[in-house]
Scaffold this active site. Sequence first.
Site, PDB file in Angstrom:
ATOM      1  CB  ILE B  13       6.940  -2.252   4.524  1.00 52.20           C
ATOM      2  CG1 ILE B  13       7.487  -2.468   3.115  1.00 52.20           C
ATOM      3  CG2 ILE B  13       5.966  -1.091   4.536  1.00 52.20           C
ATOM      4  CD1 ILE B  13       8.129  -3.814   2.910  1.00 52.20           C
ATOM      5  CB  SER B  35       3.876   7.486  11.714  1.00 50.48           C
ATOM      6  OG  SER B  35       3.595   6.263  12.365  1.00 50.48           O
ATOM      7  NE  ARG B  36      -3.271   5.477  13.307  1.00 52.93           N
ATOM      8  CZ  ARG B  36      -4.184   4.533  13.109  1.00 52.93           C
ATOM      9  NH1 ARG B  36      -5.359   4.609  13.722  1.00 52.93           N
ATOM     10  NH2 ARG B  36      -3.952   3.528  12.295  1.00 52.93           N
ATOM     11  CE  LYS B  89       1.971  -6.255  -1.690  1.00 52.33           C
ATOM     12  NZ  LYS B  89       2.239  -7.173  -0.529  1.00 52.33           N
ATOM     13  CG  ASP B 167      -0.200  -8.005   2.342  1.00 50.48           C
ATOM     14  OD1 ASP B 167      -0.614  -6.892   1.999  1.00 50.48           O
ATOM     15  OD2 ASP B 167       0.956  -8.211   2.741  1.00 50.48           O
TER      16      ASP B 167
END
Lengths: 309, 309
Positions: B13, B35-36, B89, B167
């Site tokens: 996303i 971010s990992r 969201k 979701d």
Amino acid sequence: MALKLGLVGIGKIARDQHIPAIAADPRFELVATASRNASVDGVAAFTSVEALLAAVPELDAISICTPPQAHFQAALAALRAGKHVMLEKPPAATTREIALLQEEAARHGRTLFQTWHSRFAPAVSAARDWVHKSTLTGGAIRWKEDVHKWHPGQQWLWDAGGLGVFDPGINALSILTEVLSAEACVHKAALDFPENQQAPVAARLDLRTEAGVSIDADFDFRHKGEEAWDIELFSTTARARLSRGGSALEIDGRLVVDRPAMEGEYPGLYARFAELCAAGRSEVDWRPFQLVADAFLIGERRTVAAHQV
Amino acid sequence: MALKLGLVGIGKIARDQHIPAIAADPRFELVATASRNASVDGVAAFTSVEALLAAVPELDAISICTPPQAHFQAALAALRAGKHVMLEKPPAATTREIALLQEEAARHGRTLFQTWHSRFAPAVSAARDWVHKSTLTGGAIRWKEDVHKWHPGQQWLWDAGGLGVFDPGINALSILTEVLSAEACVHKAALDFPENQQAPVAARLDLRTEAGVSIDADFDFRHKGEEAWDIELFSTTARARLSRGGSALEIDGRLVVDRPAMEGEYPGLYARFAELCAAGRSEVDWRPFQLVADAFLIGERRTVAAHQV
């Protein structure tokens, strides 16, 4: 002058707690009941809240203690008829219903008292005072009872929306949210559903406060013998143990409050309801119910042995 | 001067929507990511939000699009560091977490923008206008897509707390709550859980408004072919059909809005975020998430065939 009260839902909790508490409080006069198939000697009886509201226009207030699935429609009808409303726990079928009732009460200028009876247990305020002067490091809730002893034949507990073991467990959560000085969230949960029922017979929650303090909760309906209704809280310097559903408090093993279980809970609720009606205020706290909804939302579901109601 | 923005969670996303929307908006400058194991060419990259906050103190705001289980800790850290926060969201793991973030934002005087991107779809405001001048009599939501096409390999969707078919379904609920002029509650629900997963692959909801109007919702991740993202609403005099996720609107078969799917949604979100930061206001609406939690709370659970992610 006494508030003219209608009682909706004449079951075990009405007979054990509501009716004696109302009878002992001069601020209330029980003038009518609504129940599909039960009544109270000497009190006008109706089979629906709508019939009661239509037949007894002089009513001031309604107290609702049906199963929670019926709370919303009954409360909505009463508020729209201009009555004050007191709601037994759990407050409704869903968390959104509470939000709507709160708005409806405000719109009509009436009192909505959404009750948590365990908060009125005799040792809760002393536990709250202790927590507020302590630095918490952890906690553990054990809320275990024999469902066949406490809820014989209550199938509504096991139907979808019936909450199962959260019906007593929400009492523990209502006390916890009352005594903590920080907010708690459900961090993890595991729910045990009997293979033949729609509600959990046991649940374990890992609650976390904003400060990262972990409080474990263990709810179980399969318990035998003496019930365990205990909340232990650990601080940097001491341990508090609230037991018997909030009626006793020990600090580091020293008993500081020790009263009979449930003493004063329902008289305390009706006293508060009278005050709220007189002051034109509402009291609603849906945090305990939200914690339950959140446990259903994120909880790991496990299937366990069938449960016979 | 542009707001210096950090983007947390560089997944599908972020690449599909957030990064292009930020690049096109002169009110934002993307200065760092967390971010990992992913990064964005030419932008300072960190592996945690804590490292990002410590290393780039001049940041004004953080936009979070990790899986929802990680939203709360990231948002809490950012608000406590004095940053404005925008949340993808679903907003968090639980409904209580949103309440806490809302309080934390107010405490620090920072903006919390808890987004529902589908509300910014091109036909939603026209649908809202139609509803507000109509008397609704019913409605039907069909929100069906092939999960393997839209969420390939996303195991977090299926873990406890991952929401499964809710979701995408929560997008429909975010539109519904935006366009209705009355509040809706979950009256009944049925959730289908694959025998090997912790989140539902399909769900049916019976929503009811305060006025007693019934709106059925049918969510399904097992759908094949063209996705169905449709909301139909019936009034005493006409029918409205909002389709393709809110990008097209027909009234009685006449097309009144017809735009590409998702057009303007994320640019609209970032434009609103810039306005909220400038005005020092927050925007939080947890009703769609509460409806989902309520569906888990009262929904009948059914076990269905195993689902391979």
